[in-house]
Design an enzyme around this catalytic site. Structure first.
Site, PDB file in Angstrom:
ATOM      1  N   CYS A  13       0.865  -1.189   0.000  1.00  0.00           N
ATOM      2  CA  CYS A  13       0.000   0.000   0.000  1.00  0.00           C
ATOM      3  C   CYS A  13       0.896   1.232   0.000  1.00  0.00           C
ATOM      4  CB  CYS A  13      -0.868  -0.036   1.249  1.00  0.00           C
ATOM      5  SG  CYS A  13      -1.845   1.440   1.575  1.00  0.00           S
ATOM      6  N   SER A  15       0.759   3.623   1.894  1.00  0.00           N
ATOM      7  CA  SER A  15       1.104   3.986   3.271  1.00  0.00           C
ATOM      8  C   SER A  15       2.420   3.325   3.702  1.00  0.00           C
ATOM      9  CB  SER A  15      -0.017   3.600   4.236  1.00  0.00           C
ATOM     10  OG  SER A  15      -1.216   4.257   3.872  1.00  0.00           O
ATOM     11  N   HIS A  18       4.948   5.531   2.454  1.00  0.00           N
ATOM     12  CA  HIS A  18       4.999   6.737   3.297  1.00  0.00           C
ATOM     13  C   HIS A  18       5.889   6.493   4.520  1.00  0.00           C
ATOM     14  CE1 HIS A  18       2.130   8.892   0.966  1.00  0.00           C
ATOM     15  NE2 HIS A  18       1.027   8.442   1.496  1.00  0.00           N
ATOM     16  N   HIS A  34       1.002  -3.831   6.162  1.00  0.00           N
ATOM     17  CA  HIS A  34      -0.212  -3.800   7.001  1.00  0.00           C
ATOM     18  C   HIS A  34      -1.436  -4.268   6.250  1.00  0.00           C
ATOM     19  CE1 HIS A  34      -0.205  -0.104   4.697  1.00  0.00           C
ATOM     20  NE2 HIS A  34      -1.506  -0.089   4.851  1.00  0.00           N
ATOM     21  N   CYS A 141      -6.686  -3.503   3.971  1.00  0.00           N
ATOM     22  CA  CYS A 141      -6.490  -2.045   3.955  1.00  0.00           C
ATOM     23  C   CYS A 141      -7.125  -1.389   2.730  1.00  0.00           C
ATOM     24  CB  CYS A 141      -5.014  -1.640   4.040  1.00  0.00           C
ATOM     25  SG  CYS A 141      -4.847   0.162   3.976  1.00  0.00           S
TER      26      CYS A 141
HETATM   27  P1  PAD Z   1      -1.221   5.149  -5.085  1.00  0.00           P
HETATM   28  O1  PAD Z   1       0.095   5.779  -5.045  1.00  0.00           O
HETATM   29  O2  PAD Z   1      -1.386   3.798  -5.680  1.00  0.00           O
HETATM   30  O3  PAD Z   1      -2.273   6.122  -5.823  1.00  0.00           O
HETATM   31  C1  PAD Z   1      -2.198   7.523  -5.784  1.00  0.00           C
HETATM   32  C2  PAD Z   1      -2.630   8.066  -7.138  1.00  0.00           C
HETATM   33  O4  PAD Z   1      -2.615   9.503  -7.061  1.00  0.00           O
HETATM   34  C3  PAD Z   1      -1.708   7.680  -8.286  1.00  0.00           C
HETATM   35  O5  PAD Z   1      -2.468   7.113  -9.346  1.00  0.00           O
HETATM   36  C4  PAD Z   1      -1.061   9.002  -8.714  1.00  0.00           C
HETATM   37  O6  PAD Z   1      -0.792   9.083 -10.108  1.00  0.00           O
HETATM   38  C5  PAD Z   1      -2.122  10.007  -8.286  1.00  0.00           C
HETATM   39  N1  PAD Z   1      -1.593  11.364  -8.068  1.00  0.00           N
HETATM   40  C6  PAD Z   1      -0.404  11.720  -7.498  1.00  0.00           C
HETATM   41  N2  PAD Z   1      -0.287  13.079  -7.460  1.00  0.00           N
HETATM   42  C7  PAD Z   1      -1.422  13.579  -8.014  1.00  0.00           C
HETATM   43  C8  PAD Z   1      -1.904  14.907  -8.249  1.00  0.00           C
HETATM   44  N3  PAD Z   1      -1.189  15.977  -7.899  1.00  0.00           N
HETATM   45  N4  PAD Z   1      -3.123  15.051  -8.835  1.00  0.00           N
HETATM   46  C9  PAD Z   1      -3.863  13.961  -9.202  1.00  0.00           C
HETATM   47  N5  PAD Z   1      -3.455  12.689  -8.992  1.00  0.00           N
HETATM   48  C10 PAD Z   1      -2.254  12.497  -8.405  1.00  0.00           C
HETATM   49  O7  PAD Z   1      -1.734   5.125  -3.555  1.00  0.00           O
HETATM   50  P2  PAD Z   1      -2.863   4.266  -2.812  1.00  0.00           P
HETATM   51  O8  PAD Z   1      -4.087   4.189  -3.653  1.00  0.00           O
HETATM   52  O9  PAD Z   1      -2.248   3.008  -2.240  1.00  0.00           O
HETATM   53  O10 PAD Z   1      -3.119   5.227  -1.547  1.00  0.00           O
HETATM   54  C11 PAD Z   1      -3.632   6.542  -1.749  1.00  0.00           C
HETATM   55  C12 PAD Z   1      -3.536   7.349  -0.480  1.00  0.00           C
HETATM   56  O11 PAD Z   1      -4.396   6.806   0.518  1.00  0.00           O
HETATM   57  C13 PAD Z   1      -2.135   7.368   0.144  1.00  0.00           C
HETATM   58  O12 PAD Z   1      -1.886   8.660   0.686  1.00  0.00           O
HETATM   59  C14 PAD Z   1      -2.251   6.358   1.264  1.00  0.00           C
HETATM   60  O13 PAD Z   1      -1.312   6.583   2.286  1.00  0.00           O
HETATM   61  C15 PAD Z   1      -3.671   6.639   1.719  1.00  0.00           C
HETATM   62  C16 PAD Z   1      -4.298   5.541   2.518  1.00  0.00           C
HETATM   63  N6  PAD Z   1      -5.122   5.903   3.532  1.00  0.00           N
HETATM   64  C17 PAD Z   1      -5.720   4.960   4.312  1.00  0.00           C
HETATM   65  C18 PAD Z   1      -6.659   5.394   5.385  1.00  0.00           C
HETATM   66  O14 PAD Z   1      -7.000   4.594   6.277  1.00  0.00           O
HETATM   67  N7  PAD Z   1      -7.148   6.645   5.337  1.00  0.00           N
HETATM   68  C19 PAD Z   1      -5.527   3.611   4.081  1.00  0.00           C
HETATM   69  C20 PAD Z   1      -4.719   3.248   2.999  1.00  0.00           C
HETATM   70  C21 PAD Z   1      -4.093   4.215   2.233  1.00  0.00           C
HETATM   71 ZN    ZN Z   2      -2.784   0.756   3.564  1.00  0.00          ZN
END
Ligand code: PAD
Ligand code: ZN
Ligand code: ZN
Length: 341
Positions: A13, A15, A18, A34, A141
């Site tokens: 993921c 995260s 991150h 995770h 997740c």
């Molecule tokens: P990912 O990196 O697979 O997807 C992110 C997408 O955003 C990619 O397709 C990028 O091309 C796009 N992107 C990047 N910059 C920009 C921009 N400026 N404008 C438009 N698009 C853009 O990540 P993911 O889907 O695994 O996770 C996304 C987020 O969610 C990430 O910050 C992660 O830490 C968070 C998350 N939060 C939780 C929660 O519990 N809230 C759980 C899991 C993940």
């Molecule tokens: Zn996650």
């Protein structure tokens, strides 16, 4: 009250990335990971909800069932979550990993980038034994976070218009949720157009890139949707896109949900008028779901074909190729890589 388990599959993921980049701060050294599924190997004294041989999903957002948050009907950020204090330990303050005699920290009580892990009973959910672990690990997740953000946090309504910023594994899961909730229009927003085909396959009705316009993307969305969408989702983790997703929803009745994890210790500035006019700004971990209660149900819904998971998995690699999996994520070439043990 801990449980030791053998890992079968773990997703990568953003995260986790991150944590490596330091935008999510964790005590180091740490074993990340995770989003996973595995099989219980042994249980500690007093554990009653899982037993050896059970197929399980570890959860980064625990559900103790006893705290004020767990007793609240709607909230899910359990007071026992390690995200609150970032100790990098199990609830009893211990770590169960060592390397050359030195302790290694746990990540959010899970640490799934390991053949074996130890988790607290409040951080593991028993699932249907016939579920394919290499697929349902996404329920640990990414899938649940995106899907729940739409159906549970935003409470997307039938016939509504939605915009999803960020079309990674979590954003695409938000699209699946918007579609399941009956949204009529779902607009995907991403700077990587390679993500558009999969977004449309999963329910996006249109996809746009901010780089194709010379005005801000929230103005583009307002023009496209008679003043703003009903529901918007920031699923990237950037301050600028959080503000733009907020501005993209209708000023009087829009709801915007923060899903992406922002960089550590950064603040954003916004004009409070954006809310005074009637918008709602929300956020949630793990799609607002209470983890131990919801995970078995989500797995059952997957088994009943209520939503797909396979399109989110673009790569399956042996655990040894974990670095290749991270390269695929960072280069924007994968949605989810699942590592198998
Ligand atoms: P990912 O990196 O697979 O997807 C992110 C997408 O955003 C990619 O397709 C990028 O091309 C796009 N992107 C990047 N910059 C920009 C921009 N400026 N404008 C438009 N698009 C853009 O990540 P993911 O889907 O695994 O996770 C996304 C987020 O969610 C990430 O910050 C992660 O830490 C968070 C998350 N939060 C939780 C929660 O519990 N809230 C759980 C899991 C993940
Ligand atoms: Zn996650
Ligand atoms: Zn609790």
């Amino acid at each position: 009250m801990s449980t030791a388990g053998k890992m079968v599959a773990t997703g990568i993921c953003r995260s986790d990335d991150h944590v490596i980049a330091g935008t999510i701060v964790s005590p180091l050294p740490v074993i990340p990971g995770h989003e996973a599924a595995g099989i219980v190997e042994s249980i500690g004294e007093g554990v009653t909800t899982v037993k050896p041989g059970d197929k399980v999903i570890p959860v980064f957002n625990p559900q103790c069932g006893k705290c004020r948050v767990c007793k609240h009907p709607e909230s899910n950020f359990c007071l026992k979550s390690d995200l609150r204090k970032s100790k990098g330990t199990l609830v009893d303050g211990t770590t169960r990993f060592t390397c050359k005699g030195k302790p290694i920290h746990h990540l959010l009580g899970t640490s799934t980038f390991s053949q074996y892990t130890v988790v607290d009973e409040i951080s593991v959910a028993k699932i249907d034994p016939s579920a394919p672990l290499e697929t349902v690990c996404l329920i640990s997740c990414g899938f649940s976070t995106g899907y729940g953000s739409a159906v549970k946090v935003a409470k997307v309504t039938k016939g509504s218009t939605c915009a999803v910023f960020g079309l990674g594994g979590v954003g695409l899961s938000a699209i699946i949720g918007c579609k399941a909730a009956g949204a009529a229009r779902i607009i995907g927003v991403d700077i990587n157009k390679d993500k558009f085909a999969k977004a449309k396959e999963l329910g996006a009705t249109e996809c746009i890139s901010p780089q194709d316009y010379d005005k801000p993307i929230h103005e583009v969305l307002q023009d496209m949707t008679d003043g703003g969408v009903d529901f918007s989702f920031e699923v990237i983790g950037r301050l600028d896109t959080m503000v733009s997703a907020l501005a993209s929803c209708h000023d009087a009745c829009g709801v915007s949900v923060i899903v992406g994890v922002p960089p550590d210790s950064q603040n954003l500035s916004m004009n409070p008028m954006a809310l005074l006019t009637g918008r709602t700004w929300k956020g949630a971990l793990f799609g607002g779901f209470k983890s131990k209660d919801s995970i078995p149900k989500l797995v059952a819904d997957f088994m009943a074909k209520k939503f797909p998971l396979d399109p989110l998995i673009t790569n399956v690699l042996p655990f040894e190729k974990i670095n290749e999996g991270f390269d695929l994520l960072r280069s924007g070439k994968s949605i989810r890589t699942v590592l198998t043990f």
